[in-house]
Motif scaffolding. Structure first.
Motif, PDB file in Angstrom:
ATOM      1  N   TRP A  54       0.837  -1.197   0.000  1.00 32.94           N
ATOM      2  CA  TRP A  54       0.000   0.000   0.000  1.00 32.94           C
ATOM      3  C   TRP A  54       0.873   1.249   0.000  1.00 32.94           C
ATOM      4  O   TRP A  54       2.062   1.210   0.268  1.00 32.94           O
ATOM      5  CB  TRP A  54      -0.947   0.009   1.209  1.00 32.94           C
ATOM      6  N   ASP A  59      -5.197   3.170   1.968  1.00 30.49           N
ATOM      7  CA  ASP A  59      -6.323   2.520   1.309  1.00 30.49           C
ATOM      8  C   ASP A  59      -6.012   2.168  -0.139  1.00 30.49           C
ATOM      9  O   ASP A  59      -6.758   1.393  -0.769  1.00 30.49           O
ATOM     10  CB  ASP A  59      -7.561   3.419   1.347  1.00 30.49           C
ATOM     11  N   ARG A  60      -4.935   2.722  -0.665  1.00 29.60           N
ATOM     12  CA  ARG A  60      -4.560   2.425  -2.050  1.00 29.60           C
ATOM     13  C   ARG A  60      -3.503   1.313  -2.049  1.00 29.60           C
ATOM     14  O   ARG A  60      -2.419   1.487  -1.502  1.00 29.60           O
ATOM     15  CB  ARG A  60      -4.042   3.671  -2.748  1.00 29.60           C
ATOM     16  N   ASP A  72      -8.546  -0.195  -4.448  1.00 32.89           N
ATOM     17  CA  ASP A  72      -8.942   0.920  -3.579  1.00 32.89           C
ATOM     18  C   ASP A  72      -9.759   0.326  -2.441  1.00 32.89           C
ATOM     19  O   ASP A  72     -10.911  -0.064  -2.617  1.00 32.89           O
ATOM     20  CB  ASP A  72      -9.767   1.938  -4.368  1.00 32.89           C
TER      21      ASP A  72
END
Length: 603
Positions: free
Chosen positions: A37, A43-44, A61
């Motif tokens: 990440w 969150d990505r 995502d």
């Protein structure tokens, strides 16, 4: 040019429809890697998957739980990462698996634009490390001229900060982006690297080398900005252990953890603890180690192999896991102890297989399996030798092992001298006599398998890929009485020609392993080359070769095949248009079917 007999690819492999569906389902089942990440946008995430039938990079995502396939190339993509802000995906673009290319980048968001060269001014090469900061990017490349490290600052064109004829690369970047760690072998041994810390302009800050035969591995800087301590792997006591190097003060603290076997680690987000991955006898356990108190706490992971693990910003531990019997899965262990599957691609699940059993023959650790429901007594047996050589066979799921078991073969894995996970002395015992040393251990396990009634002595097969393919060819020539057939995937077959044609990092590896180059030690290279013993080969052999392989190039394989042809020996060849293996699932299935069918026909 000699025309070589081409291997048959049966379709179906098994006459029983249920067995045929089961083995193929293990290969076609969608799989995913452990996701990484973005540092500032956790969150990505990015991961690899074979969901499309080819291993490619996927973006995830987590906030919206949306996934998209980023790359779409005929022979797949295996290297990718995210920028710290999560806005950009970087991936390595080679040509048809030849491993030679450049880093390109594209937006994380779908439809944000096509991939383009990530940094201007970096020529193509083999990848030798990449570190991406907010303003500093360090890129290592390797060519026949050696290693070059480029640095780009604030999106500007790249500048060379390091170049040397010996192998090296980029290993770490501090969070404040003031320090870059280079791994190098200016002392002449890329199997036991030294570390150099420089500024982004290339000015030397510190150096660490433990001396001949002792390697250092820069794992990562502290994740806390302004804390420029570096977590380092060392082997001062004959096995892989840890230390923390305060680079600016040039002081270090060894992290002494009382566990058998070897350990690696990564930081917890607050840099007060380490996530420790412990390897012992082909299996893994995971711990949290408190740096202040020395407290070691085991995390609740299943029995088997942990392929990778890291800690999320909230303290949850994500890890990939499998065992010989159970297919791989990506799990998350929450801070409250709750565990669940983290990432599960749509599609069918891989059918399970059977457990591995440990066997110790003297100091040699082997892992063995028999087909489910097989009758007592000796069986046709495949001795599958791992690649590397500095790798090991583990208690992990393998669709490849499972198809041999489905076909009625017992399987033997040998963690011969040269394997990792058993200490530095064991790993380095092959120096000066590679190949022949490993085969002494294979012979000892073969003797056990025959004498114990595990293996049918008339139906023993030696097989492997890469270094395992090299060992298989060498075994067929130096131990012809032991083997009824052999399979060698992407092997070193003619060591002198392989050295001339292979990528420079591997030439450096060979010089370190043999103690010099073929020009300096021609007799030693010939002694350890399968081509030297080709006239003694009695068993039929199948050779698989990639046309674009930079590691075990095609010319030296053709030299070996030509000698087999001159003798009128029994052999077949399977050639494919990729590099050192294939990322295409259908191609892997074809190769596997060719291998099993060849052995069945020959036996």
């Amino acid at each position: 040019m000699t025309t070589h007999p081409t291997a048959e690819v049966p379709d179906p492999l098994f006459s029983d429809a249920e067995a045929e569906a089961r083995w193929r389902a293990r290969f076609t089942a969608p799989r995913v890697s452990l996701p990484g990440w973005a540092e500032d946008a956790p969150d990505r995430s990015l991961y690899l998957s074979n969901s499309s039938g080819v291993w490619e990079i996927y973006a995830w995502d987590r906030a919206t739980d949306t996934h998209r396939k980023v790359t779409d190339r005929p022979n797949g993509t295996s290297h990718g990462t995210l920028s710290p802000d999560g806005d950009t995906i970087w991936w390595f673009a080679d040509t048809d698996g030849d491993e030679f290319g450049t880093w390109v980048s594209e937006p994380f968001a779908a439809g944000g634009g096509a991939a383009a060269p990530a940094v201007a001014g970096v020529p193509a090469g083999y990848p030798a490390g990449l570190e991406i900061g907010h303003g500093v990017v360090a890129i290592g490349t390797s060519t026949d001229d050696g290693t070059t490290v480029h640095v780009s600052r604030d999106g500007g064109p790249a500048e060379v900060i390091y170049a040397h004829e010996n192998d090296g690369g980029v290993s770490a970047l501090s969070k404040d982006e003031t320090l870059v760690v280079l791994s190098h072998s200016e002392h002449g041994d890329n199997r036991h690297a030294a570390l150099r810390v420089v500024t982004p302009s290339g000015e030397k800050v510190a150096e660490k080398w433990d001396g001949p035969g002792l390697g250092l591995d820069a794992i990562a800087f502290s994740p806390v900005r302004g804390d420029n301590r570096l977590l380092v792997g060392h082997e001062r006591r004959g096995k892989e252990e840890l230390l923390i190097w305060d680079v600016e003060a040039d002081t270090e603290t060894e992290v002494v953890i009382d566990l058998p076997g070897e350990i690696s680690a990564d930081w917890y987000p607050d840099a007060r603890s380490l996530l420790v991955l412990h390897t012992f006898q082909a299996r893994n356990t995971v711990y949290r180690y408190d740096l202040a108190t020395g407290a070691l706490s085991a995390l609740d992971t299943p029995h088997g192999t942990v392929g990778g693990a890291h800690v999320r910003p909230d303290g949850a531990v994500e890890y990939s896991w499998s065992s010989a019997a159970q297919p791989g899965v990506v799990r998350v262990l929450g801070v409250d102890g709750d565990e669940r599957v983290l990432l599960e691609p749509p599609g069918h699940k891989a059918p399970p297989s059977v457990d591995l059993t440990d066997v110790f023959v003297g100091e040699v650790h082997a892992l063995v399996a028999r087909p489910a429901g097989a009758p007592d007594g000796p069986l046709p047996t495949v001795f599958h030798l791992h690649g590397g050589p500095h790798s090991s066979d583990e208690d992990r799921f393998s669709a490849y092992r499972a198809v041999w078991l489905d076909a009625g073969f017992a399987v033997v894995h040998v963690n011969y001298r040269g394997s990792t996970g058993y200490g530095s002395k064991w790993r380095d015992a092959i120096e000066g006599r590679p190949g022949l040393t490993e085969l002494e251990d294979v012979a000892a396990v073969h003797d056990w398998a025959v004498e114990s009634g595990f293996a049918d002595p008339a139906k023993c097969v030696v097989n492997g890929a890469s270094w395992g393919g090299y060992l298989s060819l060498l075994a067929l020539g130096t131990q012809p009485e032991r083997w009824a057939a052999g399979v060698a995937g992407v092997p070193v077959a003619d060591y002198l020609a392989a050295y001339e044609d292979e990528m420079e990092p591997l030439r450096a590896f060979d010089r370190a392993l043999f103690g010099g180059s073929p020009e300096e030690l021609p007799d030693r290279y010939r002694e350890c080359s399968p081509l030297t013993y080709v006239d003694a080969v009695r068993a039929p052999v199948l050779v698989l070769a990639g046309e674009n392989d930079p590691r075990c190039p095609i010319r030296q394989i053709d030299n070996y095949l030509d000698r087999l042809a001159e003798r009128g020996a029994a052999y077949e060849v399977y050639r494919y248009d990729a590099g050192h293996g294939s990322l295409v699932v259908a191609e892997t299935i074809r190769q596997t079917a060719a291998e099993v069918s060849f052995v069945q026909r020959m036996l």
